[in-house]
Design a protein around this motif. Sequence first.
Motif, PDB file in Angstrom:
ATOM      1  N   GLY A 180       0.831  -1.205   0.000  1.00  0.00           N
ATOM      2  CA  GLY A 180       0.000   0.000   0.000  1.00  0.00           C
ATOM      3  C   GLY A 180       0.862   1.250   0.000  1.00  0.00           C
ATOM      4  O   GLY A 180       2.097   1.171   0.044  1.00  0.00           O
ATOM      5  N   GLN A 199      -1.239  -1.624  -4.158  1.00  0.00           N
ATOM      6  CA  GLN A 199      -2.672  -1.549  -3.893  1.00  0.00           C
ATOM      7  C   GLN A 199      -3.008  -0.237  -3.184  1.00  0.00           C
ATOM      8  O   GLN A 199      -2.119   0.455  -2.690  1.00  0.00           O
ATOM      9  CB  GLN A 199      -3.145  -2.758  -3.083  1.00  0.00           C
ATOM     10  N   GLU A 200      -4.291   0.118  -3.165  1.00  0.00           N
ATOM     11  CA  GLU A 200      -4.717   1.437  -2.694  1.00  0.00           C
ATOM     12  C   GLU A 200      -4.626   1.596  -1.182  1.00  0.00           C
ATOM     13  O   GLU A 200      -4.462   2.705  -0.680  1.00  0.00           O
ATOM     14  CB  GLU A 200      -6.147   1.710  -3.162  1.00  0.00           C
ATOM     15  N   THR A 201      -4.776   0.505  -0.439  1.00  0.00           N
ATOM     16  CA  THR A 201      -4.743   0.601   1.024  1.00  0.00           C
ATOM     17  C   THR A 201      -3.689  -0.351   1.586  1.00  0.00           C
ATOM     18  O   THR A 201      -3.357  -1.365   0.974  1.00  0.00           O
ATOM     19  CB  THR A 201      -6.107   0.246   1.631  1.00  0.00           C
TER      20      THR A 201
END
Length: 498
Positions: A180, A199-201
């Motif tokens: 993230g 990934q976004e988080t």
Amino acid sequence: MWRKASAAALLALAVGYFYHGSPDLPEQILQYIGLPNFQSPMQSQNDQNSLEQVISTAWETLITLPSRQWSKVAVGVNACVDVVVSGVGLLQALAVDPGTGLDHEVLHSKEDLREAFIHYMERGAAAERFFSDKEVFQMIARAAAEYPNAELYVGGNAALIGQKLATYPDLMVLLCGPVGPKLHEMLNEEIVVPPTSLQETDEFHLILEYKAGEKWGSTQAPQANRFIFSHDVSNGGMSSLETFVASLEEFDPELVVLSGLHMMEGQGRQLWEERLKEAVSAILDIPQDIPIHLELASMTDKDYMNSIMQEQVIPIVSSIGLNEQELLFLSQAAEGPHAEMDAWKGIPDVGRVSDILLWILEEHGRSDPLSEADLTRIHFHTLAYHIMATVDGFWGNQAAAVTAGARVASSQACGLQSVDVSKVELKAPLEFYSSHTEPREKLTLNPAEPVAVWRRGNVTFHMTPVLVCKQPLRTVGLGDAISAEGLVYSELKQQQPL
């Protein structure tokens, strides 16, 4: 020649000064450095410091890089952000009262967390568990992030191993896992992260640490350690494994380091059975000429561990790294040597550890020349000492590798770049046996040459003590640093075609 004689004389004088009258040194060591075994009722603190100094100095001579070094290593697949807090402090902030300990394979509530934390704190042992309730976990995670002196670190075995490997300037490292934005920002800029891994988080893991002697209610920790838990779905399903394997063709590594299998355990039997088969299929897609090191971690499901060991993963990797809890649990799961033991009592007995390591390499490795298994190397680490067990003919430079692992354990636990002998202590036995059962050989560890070597069949064991940090600042990631360092100093021998 003069230098060698002078060094021996100086060593004898130094140790003689500190050890005049010490009854604690084995006779063989006293003879080696030319001291009589005088008897005295007391041993000063300076006596102990001199032993640590002798070992630390000897390590520097022993630790040399192999002639053939890795230039590209691919590491996957678990990665996260670690939130490190005082375990007792956080649980008190959550209004949880102390009580009796009880282990849980999966945590479902704050009460489960309290019981499991106490269970391991009173043993001074590390453990890692999956927290099933997402909302409760997020509430605890917020409290942890806001707790005074909470710290954020790179987490996950793969990311930690990658971080350590990336400190070597001539080594290119590929890291594949759920990365993230926060983790990406914290990673060494030299690490290559495939775009498909971003990934976004972030995935967060909570690390509840406790100090040696710390008390909570009637519980007192015998040594410093930590309890880890998370609600981590990405790492829990090893979702990055196929991406990792697919990225290897372009990266073309000389070594693959794999970790994160323990994260699948908390997903339930039906899910892990299916996912483990897929993981094995992915691992088998890695070209056979690339050695694979598997880093194990804390597990509680014997069926899952047995699947990893007997028929699934361990026979298809070249090397494994593990600690004393994982070693005993592995033997218990497959009914190996000393499986009747519930837990180690104090410092794990070297003979018993040696028995289990030999059994793994004979039953599930390539100790038998006719075996089709790939496993030829095990790097075992515990607080007081490390052992490298290797099948003859496959690995070189293992004395340097095992001592490099011990050295980083001694320095990193104290938060230092090098060993400070005033901050560490020797806890390893100086005399021990090569096996718990007959036939067995009595061995002596010489501080001036601090690697004991013995053979059983076609397996060679290298053992060295750890200079244990008296007041460790951080215990998380020590096993990963140990394994990474051991791999850097290991050399895979070129095999002759059959």
